[in-house]
Motif scaffolding. Structure first.
Motif, mmCIF file in Angstrom:
data_model
loop_
_atom_site.group_PDB
_atom_site.id
_atom_site.type_symbol
_atom_site.label_atom_id
_atom_site.label_comp_id
_atom_site.label_asym_id
_atom_site.label_seq_id
_atom_site.Cartn_x
_atom_site.Cartn_y
_atom_site.Cartn_z
ATOM 1 N N LEU A 145 0.787 -1.222 0.000
ATOM 2 C CA LEU A 145 0.000 0.000 0.000
ATOM 3 C C LEU A 145 0.827 1.283 0.000
ATOM 4 C CD1 LEU A 145 -2.818 -0.978 2.540
ATOM 5 C CD2 LEU A 145 -2.981 -0.846 0.051
ATOM 6 N N ILE A 146 2.097 1.214 0.385
ATOM 7 C CA ILE A 146 2.878 2.456 0.481
ATOM 8 C C ILE A 146 4.184 2.402 -0.315
ATOM 9 C CG2 ILE A 146 1.886 3.114 2.708
ATOM 10 C CD1 ILE A 146 4.414 2.061 4.045
ATOM 11 N N GLY A 147 4.320 1.446 -1.220
ATOM 12 C CA GLY A 147 5.490 1.411 -2.095
ATOM 13 C C GLY A 147 6.720 0.785 -1.474
ATOM 14 N N LEU A 148 6.544 -0.249 -0.660
ATOM 15 C CA LEU A 148 7.685 -0.927 -0.034
ATOM 16 C C LEU A 148 8.594 -1.560 -1.080
ATOM 17 C CD1 LEU A 148 5.742 -2.764 2.843
ATOM 18 C CD2 LEU A 148 7.009 -0.618 3.025
ATOM 19 N N GLU A 149 7.994 -2.307 -1.995
ATOM 20 C CA GLU A 149 8.799 -3.009 -3.006
ATOM 21 C C GLU A 149 9.469 -2.027 -3.956
ATOM 22 O OE1 GLU A 149 8.441 -6.721 -6.191
ATOM 23 O OE2 GLU A 149 6.746 -6.202 -4.892
ATOM 24 N N ASP A 150 8.791 -0.943 -4.254
ATOM 25 C CA ASP A 150 9.393 0.055 -5.134
ATOM 26 C C ASP A 150 10.610 0.706 -4.485
ATOM 27 O OD1 ASP A 150 9.030 1.387 -7.743
ATOM 28 O OD2 ASP A 150 8.835 3.192 -6.528
ATOM 29 N N GLU A 151 10.547 0.934 -3.176
ATOM 30 C CA GLU A 151 11.689 1.485 -2.444
ATOM 31 C C GLU A 151 12.876 0.531 -2.507
ATOM 32 O OE1 GLU A 151 14.209 3.639 0.157
ATOM 33 O OE2 GLU A 151 12.447 4.247 -1.013
ATOM 34 N N LEU A 152 12.623 -0.756 -2.360
ATOM 35 C CA LEU A 152 13.703 -1.747 -2.451
ATOM 36 C C LEU A 152 14.266 -1.815 -3.862
ATOM 37 C CD1 LEU A 152 12.604 -4.870 -0.370
ATOM 38 C CD2 LEU A 152 14.385 -3.222 0.164
ATOM 39 N N ARG A 192 14.332 0.293 -6.310
ATOM 40 C CA ARG A 192 15.038 1.464 -6.817
ATOM 41 C C ARG A 192 16.295 1.797 -6.030
ATOM 42 N NH1 ARG A 192 12.239 3.907 -10.693
ATOM 43 N NH2 ARG A 192 10.013 3.468 -10.893
ATOM 44 N N HIS A 193 16.302 1.509 -4.727
ATOM 45 C CA HIS A 193 17.423 1.958 -3.898
ATOM 46 C C HIS A 193 18.189 0.823 -3.210
ATOM 47 C CE1 HIS A 193 15.901 6.005 -4.504
ATOM 48 N NE2 HIS A 193 14.708 5.620 -4.070
ATOM 49 N N HIS A 194 17.630 -0.379 -3.215
ATOM 50 C CA HIS A 194 18.307 -1.521 -2.579
ATOM 51 C C HIS A 194 18.075 -2.758 -3.443
ATOM 52 C CE1 HIS A 194 18.760 0.925 1.109
ATOM 53 N NE2 HIS A 194 17.536 1.332 0.834
ATOM 54 N N LEU A 195 18.605 -2.716 -4.648
ATOM 55 C CA LEU A 195 18.320 -3.752 -5.641
ATOM 56 C C LEU A 195 18.776 -5.133 -5.178
ATOM 57 C CD1 LEU A 195 17.156 -4.343 -8.403
ATOM 58 C CD2 LEU A 195 19.398 -3.859 -9.407
ATOM 59 N N ALA A 196 19.932 -5.212 -4.513
ATOM 60 C CA ALA A 196 20.432 -6.508 -4.043
ATOM 61 C C ALA A 196 19.467 -7.140 -3.044
ATOM 62 C CB ALA A 196 21.816 -6.336 -3.423
ATOM 63 N N ALA A 197 18.928 -6.316 -2.147
ATOM 64 C CA ALA A 197 17.965 -6.823 -1.164
ATOM 65 C C ALA A 197 16.674 -7.263 -1.852
ATOM 66 C CB ALA A 197 17.682 -5.744 -0.125
ATOM 67 N N TRP A 198 16.268 -6.522 -2.869
ATOM 68 C CA TRP A 198 15.050 -6.889 -3.608
ATOM 69 C C TRP A 198 15.229 -8.233 -4.314
ATOM 70 C CZ3 TRP A 198 14.086 -7.489 -8.913
ATOM 71 C CH2 TRP A 198 12.737 -7.564 -9.276
ATOM 72 N N LYS A 199 16.386 -8.428 -4.956
ATOM 73 C CA LYS A 199 16.652 -9.687 -5.643
ATOM 74 C C LYS A 199 16.697 -10.857 -4.655
ATOM 75 C CE LYS A 199 19.212 -7.810 -9.600
ATOM 76 N NZ LYS A 199 20.531 -7.790 -10.299
ATOM 77 N N LYS A 200 17.256 -10.607 -3.477
ATOM 78 C CA LYS A 200 17.349 -11.654 -2.465
ATOM 79 C C LYS A 200 15.955 -12.092 -2.003
ATOM 80 C CE LYS A 200 19.071 -12.566 2.218
ATOM 81 N NZ LYS A 200 19.769 -11.967 3.383
ATOM 82 N N LEU A 201 15.070 -11.124 -1.759
ATOM 83 C CA LEU A 201 13.712 -11.456 -1.332
ATOM 84 C C LEU A 201 12.958 -12.199 -2.427
ATOM 85 C CD1 LEU A 201 12.622 -8.214 0.571
ATOM 86 C CD2 LEU A 201 13.309 -10.397 1.548
ATOM 87 N N LYS A 202 13.149 -11.771 -3.672
ATOM 88 C CA LYS A 202 12.477 -12.447 -4.777
ATOM 89 C C LYS A 202 12.969 -13.891 -4.922
ATOM 90 C CE LYS A 202 9.624 -9.411 -6.385
ATOM 91 N NZ LYS A 202 8.163 -9.680 -6.416
ATOM 92 N N LYS A 203 14.258 -14.080 -4.724
ATOM 93 C CA LYS A 203 14.845 -15.409 -4.869
ATOM 94 C C LYS A 203 14.361 -16.358 -3.779
ATOM 95 C CE LYS A 203 19.327 -17.736 -5.388
ATOM 96 N NZ LYS A 203 20.801 -17.547 -5.426
ATOM 97 N N THR A 204 14.235 -15.838 -2.562
ATOM 98 C CA THR A 204 13.798 -16.673 -1.429
ATOM 99 C C THR A 204 12.284 -16.759 -1.307
ATOM 100 O OG1 THR A 204 13.988 -14.735 0.029
ATOM 101 C CG2 THR A 204 15.893 -16.200 -0.128
ATOM 102 N N GLY A 205 11.549 -15.954 -2.086
ATOM 103 C CA GLY A 205 10.093 -16.002 -2.059
ATOM 104 C C GLY A 205 9.461 -15.313 -0.867
ATOM 105 N N ILE A 206 10.202 -14.432 -0.206
ATOM 106 C CA ILE A 206 9.678 -13.707 0.947
ATOM 107 C C ILE A 206 8.882 -12.495 0.469
ATOM 108 C CG2 ILE A 206 10.283 -12.399 3.030
ATOM 109 C CD1 ILE A 206 12.780 -14.118 3.277
ATOM 110 N N GLU A 207 7.663 -12.324 0.980
ATOM 111 C CA GLU A 207 6.839 -11.182 0.625
ATOM 112 C C GLU A 207 7.399 -9.907 1.261
ATOM 113 O OE1 GLU A 207 4.178 -10.788 -1.279
ATOM 114 O OE2 GLU A 207 4.025 -12.884 -1.907
ATOM 115 N N VAL A 208 7.520 -8.871 0.463
ATOM 116 C CA VAL A 208 8.030 -7.599 0.983
ATOM 117 C C VAL A 208 7.127 -7.045 2.074
ATOM 118 C CG1 VAL A 208 8.627 -5.226 0.371
ATOM 119 C CG2 VAL A 208 9.162 -7.089 -1.201
ATOM 120 N N THR A 209 5.817 -7.267 1.928
ATOM 121 C CA THR A 209 4.871 -6.735 2.916
ATOM 122 C C THR A 209 4.993 -7.423 4.268
ATOM 123 O OG1 THR A 209 3.189 -8.257 2.040
ATOM 124 C CG2 THR A 209 3.192 -6.005 1.194
ATOM 125 N N SER A 210 5.697 -8.577 4.331
ATOM 126 C CA SER A 210 5.856 -9.289 5.602
ATOM 127 C C SER A 210 6.998 -8.733 6.461
ATOM 128 C CB SER A 210 6.104 -10.783 5.340
ATOM 129 O OG SER A 210 7.358 -10.980 4.693
#
Length: 377
Positions: A331-338, A340-358
């Motif tokens: 609802l507030i752009g959590l994944e977009d923040e990751l 755009r500014h923390h791409l490595a962390a975003w890729k890690k969450l996507k790879k492990t299947g962890i929801e950003v909202t969690s």
């Protein structure tokens, strides 16, 4: 002889260049100012509703007659948006034009067909990228034919790009360019404001009037999935989606008793991510608000009023975030923040299947009263 030929050639060119053989008066063209789009899953047909105006009608409203502005609402069906428009145009008595299209309203049934709708209108050279986008659950013909104040075709939220004051919505209408950018961004959840009709608040000459207002939003995730968000839910996250200048902020004490109203002068939300907090990192959502006291019912010092206002904003935001987490809606752009500014962390969450909202979110709210409205509080 040569001089005469040159003069004759020059005369012919002057006549050709100044000719008006293809002139068309603006009064002979009907302009589509808004479109409503629906889709029937059973029939697999699009429905297009269009609002038409002519320049002669606009000129009449600028006079002293005081007559109401006439609304012409057309309807066409087809297997594609353009075929539906073609069906609409076949009985248009004047040449139709999309040059002055200002708003597209999409019915909730058609939100799953957004890619086809965008493809259709993006190929039209007359449709500009600054037109506004919104969603609705109302009948499109009623929405487009809603009443306007003082007989002006422009005094309606349908054509207002940015609403100010107490009626400011939690989610403002966005232009087509911003919508396309968000819709095709893999990390973004797009929020479209929902337009509804108020059928009971206003009367004119003893007759009820129907006026448009904003109520909630539709969240579009993954280009096809969409979720309806009620007004209380988006009110909790409005600081991240809309300039709240002029909005009213209710202030209640610890027991929930209404004590005051603040008028917001500035209010915004800011999101940051700390990858070193916890196993997968954590977010911090900061809401900063400046306001003045618009109405006061119980005596209290400014510091206490600020604390109550902060508690109310924090509680609503936390409730909205909890609902978003349960429904897996960012609802507030959590994944977009990751992304755009923390791409490595975003890729890690996507790879492990962890929801950003969690991921945990620390909510911080700061409210400052800039003016009490009186010499003494």
């Amino acid at each position: 002889m040569h001089a005469a030929m040159r003069i004759l050639a020059l005369a012919i060119m002057v006549v050709v260049l100044t000719a008006c053989w293809d002139q068309r008066s603006i009064q002979e063209t009907s302009y589509v100012t808004s479109l409503g789009i629906d889709y029937d899953e059973k029939e697999e047909l699009y429905s297009i509703y269009g609002t038409l105006i002519t320049m002669s009608d606009v000129a009449k409203t600028e006079g002293a007659s005081g007559k109401a502005f006439p609304s012409y609402i057309g309807h066409g069906k087809g297997e594609s948006p353009q075929l539906a428009l073609k069906a609409l145009y076949r009985s248009t008595q004047l040449r139709p034009s999309l040059d002055h299209l200002m708003t597209i309203v999409v019915k909730e049934n058609a939100l799953t067909r957004i890619p086809d709708i965008l493809d259709s209108f993006n190929r039209s050279r007359t449709v500009r990228y600054n037109i506004s986008m919104a969603a609705t659950t109302e009948p499109l013909d009623e929405l487009l034919a809603s009443d306007t104040f003082f007989n002006s075709p422009m005094y309606t939220f349908l054509y207002t790009r940015r609403v100010r004051g107490p009626a400011v919505p939690a989610v403002q209408m966005m232009n087509l360019q911003a919508f396309i950018r968000q819709f095709y961004e893999k990390s973004h959840t797009t929020l479209l404001p929902v337009l509804k009709l108020d059928r009971s608040s206003w009367k004119q000459g003893g007759k009820s009037k129907k006026y448009i207002y904003f109520d909630g939003a539709h969240a579009i995730v993954g280009q096809k999935q969409h979720e309806e968000l009620g007004e209380p839910l988006v009110q909790g996250v409005k600081w991240f989606h809309s300039d709240q200048k002029g909005a009213f902020l209710e202030v209640r004490d610890d027991e929930g008793k209404f004590v005051a109203i603040f008028a917001v002068t500035t209010g915004k939300g800011r999101l940051t991510y700390n990858r070193h907090s916890g196993k997968d990192g954590a977010f911090k959502a900061v809401v900063s608000v400046k306001a003045y006291i618009y109405e006061l019912h119980d005596k209290a010092v400014e510091v206490q009023l600020e604390a109550w206002a902060e508690n109310g904003i924090r509680e609503k935001l936390q409730q909205s975030l909890a609902t978003g987490r349960a429904r897996r809606i960012d609802l507030i752009g959590l994944e977009d923040e990751l992304y755009r500014h923390h791409l490595a962390a975003w890729k890690k969450l996507k790879k492990t299947g962890i929801e950003v909202t969690s991921l945990p979110i620390d909510v911080v709210v700061d409210v400052k009263v800039t003016n009490s409205g009186k010499h003494k509080l």
